[in-house]
Design a protein around this motif. Structure first.
Motif, PDB file in Angstrom:
ATOM      1  N   GLN A   1       0.857  -1.177   0.000  1.00 36.63           N
ATOM      2  CA  GLN A   1       0.000   0.000   0.000  1.00 36.63           C
ATOM      3  C   GLN A   1       0.900   1.235   0.000  1.00 36.63           C
ATOM      4  OE1 GLN A   1      -2.682  -0.241   3.362  1.00 36.63           O
ATOM      5  NE2 GLN A   1      -3.952  -1.805   2.399  1.00 36.63           N
ATOM      6  N   GLY A   2       1.111   1.815  -1.183  1.00 37.48           N
ATOM      7  CA  GLY A   2       2.044   2.933  -1.280  1.00 37.48           C
ATOM      8  C   GLY A   2       3.440   2.465  -0.907  1.00 37.48           C
ATOM      9  N   ASN A   3       4.007   3.063   0.151  1.00 38.42           N
ATOM     10  CA  ASN A   3       5.338   2.680   0.625  1.00 38.42           C
ATOM     11  C   ASN A   3       5.291   1.667   1.757  1.00 38.42           C
ATOM     12  OD1 ASN A   3       6.804   4.414  -1.132  1.00 38.42           O
ATOM     13  ND2 ASN A   3       6.313   6.158   0.184  1.00 38.42           N
ATOM     14  N   PHE A   4       4.110   1.175   2.103  1.00 35.25           N
ATOM     15  CA  PHE A   4       3.951   0.271   3.240  1.00 35.25           C
ATOM     16  C   PHE A   4       3.856  -1.174   2.755  1.00 35.25           C
ATOM     17  CE2 PHE A   4       1.854   4.319   4.422  1.00 35.25           C
ATOM     18  CZ  PHE A   4       2.732   4.712   5.415  1.00 35.25           C
ATOM     19  N   ILE A   5       4.673  -2.039   3.360  1.00 37.30           N
ATOM     20  CA  ILE A   5       4.758  -3.441   2.948  1.00 37.30           C
ATOM     21  C   ILE A   5       4.183  -4.312   4.060  1.00 37.30           C
ATOM     22  CG2 ILE A   5       6.303  -5.276   2.164  1.00 37.30           C
ATOM     23  CD1 ILE A   5       8.333  -2.910   1.566  1.00 37.30           C
ATOM     24  N   TRP A   6       2.952  -4.761   3.881  1.00 37.74           N
ATOM     25  CA  TRP A   6       2.243  -5.551   4.880  1.00 37.74           C
ATOM     26  C   TRP A   6       2.260  -7.030   4.507  1.00 37.74           C
ATOM     27  CZ3 TRP A   6      -0.051  -3.327   9.214  1.00 37.74           C
ATOM     28  CH2 TRP A   6      -0.233  -1.935   9.195  1.00 37.74           C
ATOM     29  N   SER A   7       2.035  -7.878   5.496  1.00 40.95           N
ATOM     30  CA  SER A   7       1.863  -9.305   5.240  1.00 40.95           C
ATOM     31  C   SER A   7       1.062  -9.949   6.371  1.00 40.95           C
ATOM     32  CB  SER A   7       3.221 -10.009   5.119  1.00 40.95           C
ATOM     33  OG  SER A   7       3.040 -11.401   4.862  1.00 40.95           O
TER      34      SER A   7
END
Length: 327
Positions: free
Chosen positions: A105-111
């Motif tokens: 999400q944009g510059n955010f890397i989630w998992s």
């Protein structure tokens, strides 16, 4: 370790182009890398040939601009799908490694760590990215403590005038309000300070930006995010503390900082502001290493409502159960 919760593995600024980075989640470790186009990939951090750590290797740029991660042992290259090409064959294999599913999400890397999602990703970081300047990240470290103990420490509003007393010269914590909205909560309290010593100011000039009374507003998104909303005459700061369960005994934490300047001096203090947050993380990590975690709690202090909120959500996750702890 609350499987099914979303974890913010990194902000894109934490990744160097074509440089492998090791990340841990739920007791497994992965290699994560970013190619020149900005695409981020993650694979299990073990070469299926002889078990070498891929994070200790390097990235090889491909003709299409993407990059493969390279095993440091025999230089086997693995693409983002986990496929490799065996020497001498020239043929691409079937996937040998299962990629870790990432949500960018944009510059955010989630998992979700390959688990079925049970609660949604909070939207507030996207709002900060749209409305505030990104100052940077700091305090990225693995702490030898389980996730529950880490969260209890972060929601222990009485520890500010003990653990962080020497940094902020806090005299006491004056608790005002707690608002419980299930997995989302707000805490408000004031912390009067004594006058900062000259040697402390010289070590970190950002202390000058702190008011005599710190009016704290913590916004909490269980389990992975605590936001300190700070405001002073020179800046509005959004200090975002992130938590990731690396294993049953280790929890990773780091801080993302967003801000809006009300005075030009803020631009000169950016690194000092990040350094101040790093010192907070250091102090929290230090005290967590000085606690006997299995000690029965025979004394209960006032205003432990944040810790009660953590325990309730931890025990009932992913469900939200009564009582509502607003006060």
């Amino acid at each position: 370790m609350l499987t099914g919760a979303p974890w913010l593995l990194a902000h894109e600024s934490m990744l160097t182009v074509n440089q492998p980075r090791k990340v841990f989640l739920y007791g497994a470790d992965y290699v994560m890398w970013k190619d020149a186009s900005g695409a981020v990939h993650a694979l299990p951090n073990v070469c299926p040939h002889m078990g070498a750590m891929l994070s200790e290797g390097w990235c090889e740029v491909q003709s299409n601009g993407t990059s493969n991660v390279v095993c440091p042992f025999h230089a086997l290259q693995f693409d983002s799908d986990g496929c490799t090409t065996l020497p001498g064959s020239g043929n691409k294999t079937l996937p040998q490694l299962q990629p870790l599913e990432l949500i960018i999400q944009g510059n955010f890397i989630w998992s979700y760590g390959g688990c079925e999602p049970k609660i949604p990703i909070p939207e507030i970081l996207n709002e900060f990215a749209a409305q505030y300047e990104f100052i940077g990240f700091t305090g990225d470290r693995s702490v030898k403590t389980d996730l529950l103990t880490m969260l209890l420490n972060m929601h222990d509003y009485n520890h500010q005038n003990g653990t962080h007393r020497t940094l902020f010269e806090i005299q006491e914590v004056q608790f005002k309000q707690f608002i419980d909205r299930g997995h989302h909560s707000h805490a408000y309290y004031d912390m009067p300070r004594t006058k900062s010593k000259l040697q402390d100011i010289l070590k970190n000039p950002a202390i000058l930006a702190l008011p005599k009374i710190i009016s704290a507003h913590l916004e909490n998104f269980f389990p992975a995010l605590v936001i300190f909303h700070g405001k002073s005459p020179i800046a509005t700061i959004k200090q975002c503390h992130l938590f990731i369960p690396e294993s049953e005994t280790h929890t990773r934490t780091y801080v993302l900082m967003f801000g809006k300047a009300h005075s030009p001096i803020v631009h000169l203090l950016k690194q000092n502001i990040l350094k101040l947050a790093d010192l907070v993380i250091n102090q929290d990590a230090d005290i967590l290493g000085k606690i006997y975690p299995d000690t029965p709690q025979k004394i209960k202090l006032n205003n432990e409502v944040g810790m009660d909120w953590v325990r309730r959500n931890f025990e009932s996750f992913p469900d939200v159960v009564e009582p509502n702890l607003s006060k």
